[in-house]
Design a protein around this motif. Structure first.
Motif, PDB file in Angstrom:
ATOM      1  N   ALA A 170     -65.669  40.909  95.777  1.00  0.00           N
ATOM      2  CA  ALA A 170     -66.235  41.989  96.578  1.00  0.00           C
ATOM      3  C   ALA A 170     -65.468  43.298  96.435  1.00  0.00           C
ATOM      4  N   ASP A 171     -64.172  43.236  96.127  1.00  0.00           N
ATOM      5  CA  ASP A 171     -63.363  44.447  96.023  1.00  0.00           C
ATOM      6  C   ASP A 171     -63.447  45.110  94.645  1.00  0.00           C
ATOM      7  N   ILE A 172     -64.157  44.495  93.706  1.00  0.00           N
ATOM      8  CA  ILE A 172     -64.248  45.046  92.352  1.00  0.00           C
ATOM      9  C   ILE A 172     -65.577  45.787  92.222  1.00  0.00           C
ATOM     10  N   ALA A 173     -65.517  47.100  92.263  1.00  0.00           N
ATOM     11  CA  ALA A 173     -66.723  47.929  92.143  1.00  0.00           C
ATOM     12  C   ALA A 173     -66.819  48.431  90.714  1.00  0.00           C
ATOM     13  N   LEU A 174     -67.289  47.572  89.829  1.00  0.00           N
ATOM     14  CA  LEU A 174     -67.347  47.905  88.422  1.00  0.00           C
ATOM     15  C   LEU A 174     -68.776  47.725  87.928  1.00  0.00           C
ATOM     16  N   SER A 175     -69.305  48.747  87.254  1.00  0.00           N
ATOM     17  CA  SER A 175     -70.633  48.626  86.668  1.00  0.00           C
ATOM     18  C   SER A 175     -70.712  49.519  85.433  1.00  0.00           C
ATOM     19  N   ASN A 176     -71.676  49.217  84.594  1.00  0.00           N
ATOM     20  CA  ASN A 176     -71.886  49.988  83.372  1.00  0.00           C
ATOM     21  C   ASN A 176     -73.349  49.874  82.981  1.00  0.00           C
ATOM     22  N   SER A 177     -73.885  50.944  82.464  1.00  0.00           N
ATOM     23  CA  SER A 177     -75.255  50.958  81.988  1.00  0.00           C
ATOM     24  C   SER A 177     -75.260  51.267  80.500  1.00  0.00           C
ATOM     25  N   GLN A 178     -76.096  50.565  79.758  1.00  0.00           N
ATOM     26  CA  GLN A 178     -76.244  50.860  78.346  1.00  0.00           C
ATOM     27  C   GLN A 178     -77.664  50.524  77.920  1.00  0.00           C
ATOM     28  N   SER A 179     -78.030  50.992  76.740  1.00  0.00           N
ATOM     29  CA  SER A 179     -79.367  50.807  76.227  1.00  0.00           C
ATOM     30  C   SER A 179     -79.329  49.860  75.029  1.00  0.00           C
ATOM     31  N   ILE A 180     -80.342  48.993  74.934  1.00  0.00           N
ATOM     32  CA  ILE A 180     -80.427  48.016  73.838  1.00  0.00           C
ATOM     33  C   ILE A 180     -81.802  48.140  73.197  1.00  0.00           C
ATOM     34  N   LEU A 181     -81.823  48.163  71.866  1.00  0.00           N
ATOM     35  CA  LEU A 181     -83.075  48.209  71.121  1.00  0.00           C
ATOM     36  C   LEU A 181     -83.349  46.821  70.544  1.00  0.00           C
ATOM     37  N   ILE A 182     -84.542  46.301  70.824  1.00  0.00           N
ATOM     38  CA  ILE A 182     -84.916  44.969  70.356  1.00  0.00           C
ATOM     39  C   ILE A 182     -86.171  45.096  69.500  1.00  0.00           C
ATOM     40  N   GLU A 183     -86.093  44.571  68.287  1.00  0.00           N
ATOM     41  CA  GLU A 183     -87.221  44.591  67.359  1.00  0.00           C
ATOM     42  C   GLU A 183     -88.221  43.491  67.733  1.00  0.00           C
ATOM     43  N   PRO A 184     -89.499  43.634  67.344  1.00  0.00           N
ATOM     44  CA  PRO A 184     -90.496  42.592  67.641  1.00  0.00           C
ATOM     45  C   PRO A 184     -90.117  41.246  67.030  1.00  0.00           C
ATOM     46  N   ALA A 185     -90.343  40.201  67.787  1.00  0.00           N
ATOM     47  CA  ALA A 185     -90.128  38.813  67.362  1.00  0.00           C
ATOM     48  C   ALA A 185     -88.729  38.568  66.802  1.00  0.00           C
ATOM     49  N   SER A 186     -87.728  39.204  67.388  1.00  0.00           N
ATOM     50  CA  SER A 186     -86.351  39.016  66.928  1.00  0.00           C
ATOM     51  C   SER A 186     -85.497  38.452  68.064  1.00  0.00           C
ATOM     52  N   THR A 187     -84.295  38.015  67.713  1.00  0.00           N
ATOM     53  CA  THR A 187     -83.330  37.543  68.701  1.00  0.00           C
ATOM     54  C   THR A 187     -82.065  38.360  68.530  1.00  0.00           C
ATOM     55  N   ARG A 188     -81.620  38.983  69.623  1.00  0.00           N
ATOM     56  CA  ARG A 188     -80.366  39.758  69.609  1.00  0.00           C
ATOM     57  C   ARG A 188     -79.339  39.018  70.443  1.00  0.00           C
ATOM     58  N   TYR A 189     -78.103  38.936  69.916  1.00  0.00           N
ATOM     59  CA  TYR A 189     -77.010  38.237  70.589  1.00  0.00           C
ATOM     60  C   TYR A 189     -75.965  39.255  71.012  1.00  0.00           C
ATOM     61  N   PHE A 190     -75.529  39.139  72.269  1.00  0.00           N
ATOM     62  CA  PHE A 190     -74.491  40.014  72.803  1.00  0.00           C
ATOM     63  C   PHE A 190     -73.450  39.187  73.539  1.00  0.00           C
ATOM     64  N   GLN A 191     -72.224  39.660  73.488  1.00  0.00           N
ATOM     65  CA  GLN A 191     -71.120  39.076  74.238  1.00  0.00           C
ATOM     66  C   GLN A 191     -70.814  40.015  75.398  1.00  0.00           C
ATOM     67  N   LEU A 192     -70.783  39.468  76.605  1.00  0.00           N
ATOM     68  CA  LEU A 192     -70.425  40.252  77.775  1.00  0.00           C
ATOM     69  C   LEU A 192     -68.907  40.391  77.789  1.00  0.00           C
ATOM     70  N   VAL A 193     -68.415  41.619  77.753  1.00  0.00           N
ATOM     71  CA  VAL A 193     -66.984  41.875  77.623  1.00  0.00           C
ATOM     72  C   VAL A 193     -66.471  42.604  78.860  1.00  0.00           C
ATOM     73  N   TYR A 194     -65.370  42.105  79.389  1.00  0.00           N
ATOM     74  CA  TYR A 194     -64.646  42.754  80.488  1.00  0.00           C
ATOM     75  C   TYR A 194     -63.263  43.064  79.945  1.00  0.00           C
ATOM     76  N   GLN A 195     -62.997  44.355  79.692  1.00  0.00           N
ATOM     77  CA  GLN A 195     -61.744  44.737  79.042  1.00  0.00           C
ATOM     78  C   GLN A 195     -61.295  46.105  79.541  1.00  0.00           C
ATOM     79  N   ASP A 196     -60.024  46.221  79.875  1.00  0.00           N
ATOM     80  CA  ASP A 196     -59.446  47.492  80.329  1.00  0.00           C
ATOM     81  C   ASP A 196     -60.287  48.135  81.427  1.00  0.00           C
ATOM     82  N   ASP A 197     -60.644  47.340  82.440  1.00  0.00           N
ATOM     83  CA  ASP A 197     -61.470  47.815  83.551  1.00  0.00           C
ATOM     84  C   ASP A 197     -62.799  48.397  83.089  1.00  0.00           C
TER      85      ASP A 197
END
Length: 130
Positions: free
Chosen positions: A95-122
């Protein structure tokens, strides 16, 4: 002979049916994509992340999914650009960690995109994976 007013209305509406038969209904936008057009977004979270708090993933204003430590999620989405908001799930120790980030992702038709959720240096972000 006298005809009741409701009967007159019915007869008049029946008389207009042939004219309406050729009319086309209003175009209805296709809200659901066909399965062939959908794409996949896979977001994984490393078991060795420095923070054990769940991370919430929000796509636009529609999908809110928590990603626990060491887990992954798979979302089926229409192709195109998607706005992703990442934030620490509030509650308990986190509850004390007020951390958020917004970013944009482009996904092509009928494709699979893989992402790693990273928490680094706040910072909280999605890193593309091969």
């Amino acid at each position: 002979m006298r005809i009741a007013p409701p009967l007159i209305g019915l007869l008049l509406s029946l008389a207009t049916l042939p004219a309406l038969a050729g009319a086309r209904p209003a175009e209805v936008p296709q809200l659901l994509q066909s399965p062939d057009e959908l794409s996949r977004l896979v977001i994984s979270r490393d078991r060795d992340a420095p923070n054990a708090c769940n991370v919430e993933v929000r796509l636009g204003e529609q999908v809110l999914v928590p990603v626990p430590l060491g887990e992954s999620i798979t979302l089926e989405l229409p192709p195109g650009e998607h706005s992703v908001l990442l934030s620490i799930e509030p509650g308990g120790y986190c509850a004390d960690i007020a951390l958020s980030n917004s970013q944009s992702i482009l996904i092509e038709p009928a494709s699979t995109r893989y992402f790693q959720l990273v928490y680094q240096d706040d910072a909280l972000f999605l890193a593309p994976q091969d």
